[in-house]
Design an enzyme around this catalytic site. Structure first.
Site, PDB file in Angstrom:
ATOM      1  N   THR A 179       0.868  -1.175   0.000  1.00  0.00           N
ATOM      2  CA  THR A 179       0.000   0.000   0.000  1.00  0.00           C
ATOM      3  C   THR A 179       0.864   1.170   0.000  1.00  0.00           C
ATOM      4  O   THR A 179       1.360   1.607   1.024  1.00  0.00           O
ATOM      5  CB  THR A 179      -0.787   0.138   1.253  1.00  0.00           C
ATOM      6  OG1 THR A 179      -1.639  -0.938   1.243  1.00  0.00           O
ATOM      7  CG2 THR A 179      -1.584   1.414   1.254  1.00  0.00           C
ATOM      8  N   GLU A 259       4.606  -0.469   9.899  1.00  0.00           N
ATOM      9  CA  GLU A 259       3.912  -0.133  11.151  1.00  0.00           C
ATOM     10  C   GLU A 259       4.171  -1.134  12.278  1.00  0.00           C
ATOM     11  O   GLU A 259       3.853  -2.318  12.155  1.00  0.00           O
ATOM     12  CB  GLU A 259       2.400  -0.089  10.905  1.00  0.00           C
ATOM     13  CG  GLU A 259       1.968   1.176  10.189  1.00  0.00           C
ATOM     14  CD  GLU A 259       0.516   1.138   9.761  1.00  0.00           C
ATOM     15  OE1 GLU A 259      -0.140   0.099   9.968  1.00  0.00           O
ATOM     16  OE2 GLU A 259       0.043   2.144   9.224  1.00  0.00           O
ATOM     17  N   ASN A 378      -3.063  -0.227  14.292  1.00  0.00           N
ATOM     18  CA  ASN A 378      -4.141  -0.461  13.336  1.00  0.00           C
ATOM     19  C   ASN A 378      -5.504  -0.655  13.981  1.00  0.00           C
ATOM     20  O   ASN A 378      -6.504  -0.818  13.284  1.00  0.00           O
ATOM     21  CB  ASN A 378      -3.793  -1.646  12.440  1.00  0.00           C
ATOM     22  CG  ASN A 378      -2.750  -1.239  11.426  1.00  0.00           C
ATOM     23  OD1 ASN A 378      -3.012  -0.402  10.577  1.00  0.00           O
ATOM     24  ND2 ASN A 378      -1.557  -1.791  11.562  1.00  0.00           N
TER      25      ASN A 378
END
Lengths: 383, 383
Positions: A179, A259, A378
């Site tokens: 992404t 992340e 997330n």
């Protein structure tokens, strides 16, 4: 350096107010020519954001004059209104450049399912056109960050030409593009057909081989712009090598900044009957939640590796599988090998090697561990 | 109740010292007849633990006299030596029952890649044979727990017969069997062929439709033993219904107790062109790390649902997708629908409904959220 390293490109990164933090959130890259050859590679997700649908059409024409990018809102799952917003954005930049919107690509990243704040975005686009300059590469790379902790840039010098690039992406990293957004620029003299062919070859072995969380975004875009400002028509072999290096460099930066990750893990599959088998096995391991948790716990749990391999249809005999972690062959012939205690999992970089004992093909996928930090980020951050 | 609810079965759960905690870790079920009809469904992982390879052979004979199960060690990825250990265990139980090992099934769960402590296991098997009794169902269900916080049992009364069952499994829950062991017993009078056919039909819509973390175990086993002690040959329709209910009951218990989970999520796909499409879409959502993190964060993030749907090859038009969470249609026609603020994600039970607008088929997969607790448990605990 970034996208303004090659001659004939200007860039800017400005604050339009789309990010709640007030940080830079609109980037612009202007190609001042003489050529406008371009190509793009886009997400294979069938739910495509409006800017992807738009930029796919732009790139089909083989020419790009400018790219406008925004963070803070992905303009995905926004229906016909969202597509109109992208069109309006391209028109605004085109008008400022006294050109047609058909040569203005658009990229967006951020929240899914919310309409853009168009007054802010258009004002930002205007400001970016006004600010675009030869030293704007770094601000542009900074403006496209979302959860990225650092701006990602890369460049290489070829024989008489330069390649520059920027990228963003820290979550939803998966094959068929992490992404991510990336723009690669060069002052080499290339046709649109050359751009397309070489960009596909480069992304296939770089961005397509990283997989942080198996999630495929609605917005992934990689663009290559070639303006010929150097006057050099490069050797294809050299250009391909350098372009692939730039893409691989950025891909590694994405993994390093994924992340919540604490490990950058290379899953290296060797002894495969074919490259497809090697890739399938490597991706399956890279997506196995239990294996990824074990890496976070610094536990050389080769049983979870074997359990993941066993779910694939690759050619192998379970009794002929060998697994090494950081060079220690802790599983031999499908059973216990060298002592787990010899494996040092303290460093961030980890290599897991799986020998399928079925042939001579090999492939590597880069991934990260699954951490409490990833879950925290997330579950608290709406994207 | 558990596996000793039907007539003609004895069971035991004893402490053999395989679990470091000193808790019960060896279970035994003895079928006292008059019949020994049996069937089994096993993991589709190609890396199969030794007890799976063994029990597949036993079940092919269509007869089972006893099942011996241990927790604390999966006896997986242990090579020919591990298979010999399973064989020895079956021989030991068979000798104690004055029978052939060919009718003794073996199941193991726990650590992968370590050889069993055979002296302890064999002593435990002896103790279990000595202890096997009509009231041993609960201790047996207790003995097969690994990270399960509770023992899982179920039973149903039919017309003149009973079905009883136990199961374990809290991690590595994925279709083609959750990482789980389950033994179902009945005093109904059935042939081995009936057992096989009805067990496959029951597991296909129960255990095969739960998916906690997408990880497929090396040891999954579901056994059905039918001894005819009731003297009743049941209506197949009724027996199938009750058997499916027992399996579905246990499957829901597994999801409710899945490692670190805070949500039990039903992913309901409707409007599909076919059941395969519905299952593919539901499983893909159930395995999407970002969606699962959003559920943990009680964030009704339908964009992540659409992004997951978009990675499948199911029949749908992105502009015709509708998504409801707990009955609120927050995505209509692929874009923003009702307000997210109407969705209450506080309760443990969550239903996500995806309407593909492509037909009339439907299917449901049950999953859990991805939590910091899951990561913690699976990075600290070696399985």
């Amino acid at each position: 350096m970034s996208v303004t390293a090659p001659r004939g490109f200007r860039a800017a990164g400005v604050c339009a107010g789309l990010k709640p933090s007030g940080a830079r959130d609109v980037a612009l890259i202007v190609n001042d020519g003489p050529n406008r050859a371009a190509a793009g590679v886009f997400t294979r997700n069938r739910v495509k954001a409006a800017p992807v649908l738009w930029s796919e059409q732009v790139v089909k024409g083989g020419r790009v004059h400018a790219v406008v990018l925004n963070a803070g809102n992905a303009n995905a799952c926004t229906g016909p209104g969202g597509f109109a917003d992208t069109h309006t954005t391209a028109e605004r930049v085109a008008a400022a450049l006294d050109d047609s919107a058909a040569e203005v690509a658009v990229c967006s990243t951020g929240l899914i399912g919310e309409r853009l704040d168009m007054p802010k975005l258009l004002a930002g686009a205007d400001a970016a056109v006004a600010a675009a300059a030869r030293d704007g590469g770094l601000p542009a790379a900074d403006a496209i960050r979302t959860t990225d902790s650092v701006a990602k840039i890369a460049f290489r010098r070829g024989s008489g030409y330069t390649i520059g690039a920027m990228a963003k992406g820290a979550g939803m990293l998966a094959p068929a593009l992490a992404t991510m957004l990336s723009v690669v620029t060069t002052d080499a003299d290339l046709t649109a057909e050359q751009c397309d062919r070489m960009l596909r070859a480069a992304t296939a072995v770089s961005f397509d081989r990283i997989d942080a969380d198996g999630c495929l975004s609605t917005n992934d875009t990689v663009l290559l712009l070639a303006n010929g400002a150097s006057g050099t028509a490069p050797s294809e072999a050299e250009f391909q090598t350098l372009l692939t290096e730039v893409c691989a460099d950025l891909a590694q930066q994405l993994i390093a900044d994924a992340e919540g990750s604490t490990k950058s893990i290379a899953i290296e599959v060797v002894g495969a009957a074919g490259e497809d088998d090697a890739l399938t096995v490597a991706r399956t391991i890279a997506r196995n939640a239990l294996f990824k948790c074990a890496m976070f716990g610094e536990d050389p749990n080769w049983g979870r590796v074997l359990a993941a391999v066993g779910t694939t249809d690759a050619v192998f005999d379970p009794d002929q599988l060998n697994v090494a972690i950081n060079g220690v062959w802790i599983c031999r012939s499908g059973a216990v090998g060298d002592s787990r205690s010899k494996v040092d999992l303290k460093p961030r970089d980890v290599t897991v090697t799986v020998d399928l004992s079925a042939g001579s093909a090999a492939a590597t996928i880069w991934t990260t561990d699954l951490t409490t930090g990833y879950v925290h980020e997330n579950s608290a951050y709406s994207t």
